[in-house]
Design a protein around this motif. Structure first.
Motif, PDB file in Angstrom:
ATOM      1  N   PHE A 271      15.281   6.268  20.435  1.00  0.00           N
ATOM      2  CA  PHE A 271      15.231   7.052  21.127  1.00  0.00           C
ATOM      3  C   PHE A 271      14.891   8.513  20.057  1.00  0.00           C
ATOM      4  O   PHE A 271      15.214   8.704  19.081  1.00  0.00           O
ATOM      5  CB  PHE A 271      16.015   8.114  22.434  1.00  0.00           C
ATOM      6  N   GLY A 272      13.319   9.192  20.934  1.00  0.00           N
ATOM      7  CA  GLY A 272      12.803  10.532  20.066  1.00  0.00           C
ATOM      8  C   GLY A 272      12.034  10.515  21.041  1.00  0.00           C
ATOM      9  O   GLY A 272      11.541  10.931  21.484  1.00  0.00           O
ATOM     10  N   PRO A 273      11.474  11.887  20.274  1.00  0.00           N
ATOM     11  CA  PRO A 273      10.373  12.926  20.888  1.00  0.00           C
ATOM     12  C   PRO A 273       8.843  11.561  21.191  1.00  0.00           C
ATOM     13  O   PRO A 273       8.957  11.233  20.049  1.00  0.00           O
ATOM     14  CB  PRO A 273       9.984  13.912  19.508  1.00  0.00           C
ATOM     15  N   ASP A 274       7.614  11.991  22.259  1.00  0.00           N
ATOM     16  CA  ASP A 274       6.884  10.921  21.899  1.00  0.00           C
ATOM     17  C   ASP A 274       5.813  11.953  21.855  1.00  0.00           C
ATOM     18  O   ASP A 274       6.424  13.058  21.297  1.00  0.00           O
ATOM     19  CB  ASP A 274       6.528  10.537  23.676  1.00  0.00           C
ATOM     20  N   VAL A 275       4.519  11.950  22.353  1.00  0.00           N
ATOM     21  CA  VAL A 275       3.059  12.250  21.438  1.00  0.00           C
ATOM     22  C   VAL A 275       3.563  14.229  22.230  1.00  0.00           C
ATOM     23  O   VAL A 275       3.449  14.819  21.204  1.00  0.00           O
ATOM     24  CB  VAL A 275       1.956  12.444  21.852  1.00  0.00           C
ATOM     25  N   ASP A 276       4.073  14.081  23.574  1.00  0.00           N
ATOM     26  CA  ASP A 276       4.235  15.232  23.748  1.00  0.00           C
ATOM     27  C   ASP A 276       5.622  16.036  23.961  1.00  0.00           C
ATOM     28  O   ASP A 276       5.729  17.253  24.256  1.00  0.00           O
ATOM     29  CB  ASP A 276       4.483  15.203  25.253  1.00  0.00           C
ATOM     30  N   GLY A 277       6.602  15.508  22.830  1.00  0.00           N
ATOM     31  CA  GLY A 277       7.604  16.261  22.299  1.00  0.00           C
ATOM     32  C   GLY A 277       8.321  15.901  22.823  1.00  0.00           C
ATOM     33  O   GLY A 277       9.520  16.776  22.638  1.00  0.00           O
ATOM     34  N   LYS A 278       8.776  15.047  24.356  1.00  0.00           N
ATOM     35  CA  LYS A 278      10.072  14.447  25.295  1.00  0.00           C
ATOM     36  C   LYS A 278      10.410  13.623  24.455  1.00  0.00           C
ATOM     37  O   LYS A 278      10.022  12.833  23.956  1.00  0.00           O
ATOM     38  CB  LYS A 278       8.918  14.012  26.567  1.00  0.00           C
TER      39      LYS A 278
END
Length: 395
Positions: A271-278
């Motif tokens: 898991f980690g932040p996607d391109v939107d920071g979510k």
């Protein structure tokens, strides 16, 4: 005959008639039982098919009125069986359906080359450029092929044909996962991860880069990501060092994605932040491949290198992104870059941690107040200029 006797005879006759009616109705029900089952009402009342004088007579009517269904007692319609719609599942790395704006005939091409990971990056770039008619993404990919193996694709030949057949602005390469455990053909075969294998692999990488450079096209080479297996991490690191060595040429940019797919403590995380920071799942169940958000994230960093290389393409103007807040969030960077800004990357000398510049730029301490300056909290001295700090002439 007495009145009582007459009354008794009438009662007996009445009972006999009722019994006869019941017998006749039951016989009629037995004869027409199949049809009666087919003619059941939707509210679960039992209807017996009848004809003639008994039409409309239902011997079960009193029981139904007494023991009516729950739906009728509550005034609710009978339950209807509803078939659940099955939502078609989408594979983790498959992009959603997107509407792509028709491309211009002379649209510039971003050519993506490599294995399954490269195809996912191409999908991510295509998603980013979906509404831009002046940019088109094309692929030269084979999901289960790399550089090694018995019959690897002729990557240089395939890429060269594409470059000469379209207005290719840049080439994006992501490859290597399918090379794990595969030998190069030979007599005997060149075994995986031997020194000879690494040398052969390096020559193969350089051959592809050379073909693209000869056509005067820039290359963005995306590295391989970290995994949850030590041995695979060691092998990916070896391959990444070869890819990175090709970036010594000024027209080749290496995109190091290793750290951006690690947790804050440097450990592996799916898991980690996607391109939107979510925060979301970026890796597939095998902990090597990418989900769709993971491919989008790789494409995000590849696109930034394309902008740096091309300066601006497809009507997109280049803007500095090194310290964009989104860049910081996506990489998980927690340290400040001010120390590099202070001395530059080439300054290896020890910095004076007691200097005003270091305390201001690195530690964030406030500068000492200057007499007469607007941030001086002290009262201004009478007769002192707020501009130069010198005694002003009387006015």
């Amino acid at each position: 005959m007495t009145v009582a006797a007459g009354t008794g005879i009438l009662k007996a006759a009445a009972r006999l008639m009722v019994r006869c009616a019941l017998i006749i109705s039951f016989c009629a029900a037995a004869e027409t039982f199949p049809n009666a089952m087919a003619q059941q009402a939707t509210d679960k009342e039992i209807v017996v098919a009848q004809s003639g004088l008994l039409r409309g007579f239902n011997p079960f009517s009193p029981l139904q009125k007494l023991f009516g269904s729950k739906e009728r007692r509550r005034g609710q319609p009978p339950p209807q069986t509803q078939q659940k719609r099955r939502t078609p599942s989408r594979a983790a790395g498959t992009p959603p359906k997107i509407e792509i704006t028709p491309k211009d005939p002379n649209a510039g091409v971003i050519l993506v080359v490599g294995d399954r990971m490269a195809r996912g990056v191409a999908d991510g770039l295509e998603f980013m450029f979906a509404d831009k008619p002046q940019i088109r993404v094309e692929k030269v990919t084979e999901d289960k092929a790399g550089f090694a193996g018995d019959t690897p694709p002729e990557w240089p030949t395939k890429v060269l044909a594409k470059i000469r057949g379209a207005d290719v602005k840049a080439v994006v390469v992501m490859i290597g996962r399918q090379d794990l455990g595969k030998a190069f053909p030979g007599d005997p075969p060149i075994e995986f991860m031997t020194q000879e294998w690494l040398d052969t692999y390096r020559k193969t990488v350089e051959a592809l880069a050379r073909v693209v450079r000869q056509e005067k096209k820039p290359i963005v080479w995306a590295g391989l990501p970290p995994t949850n297996t030590e041995s695979v991490n060691a092998e990916f690191t070896q391959l990444n060092s070869i890819f990175q060595s090709a970036s010594e040429d000024r027209r080749v940019r290496y995109v190091d994605i290793w750290d951006i797919f690690l947790a804050e403590d440097g450990s592996y995380s799916s898991f980690g932040p996607d391109v939107d920071g979510k925060n979301t799942r970026l890796r597939t169940g095998d902990r090597i491949g990418f989900t769709w958000p993971g491919f989008q994230k790789v494409a995000f960093f590849v696109d930034r290198e394309l902008l740096r290389l091309l300066g601006g393409y497809g009507g997109l103007a280049f803007e500095g992104v090194e310290d964009d807040p989104n860049f910081i969030v996506l990489t998980g960077r927690t340290t400040s870059p001010e120390a590099l800004l202070l001395g530059g990357e080439d300054d290896d000398g020890e910095k004076d941690r007691k200097s005003t510049a270091y305390r201001f730029f690195v530690k964030g301490d406030a500068l000492p107040p200057m007499p007469g300056r607007v941030d001086d909290p002290r009262m201004a001295v009478e007769g002192t200029s707020v501009l130069d700090g010198v005694t002003a002439s009387g006015s």
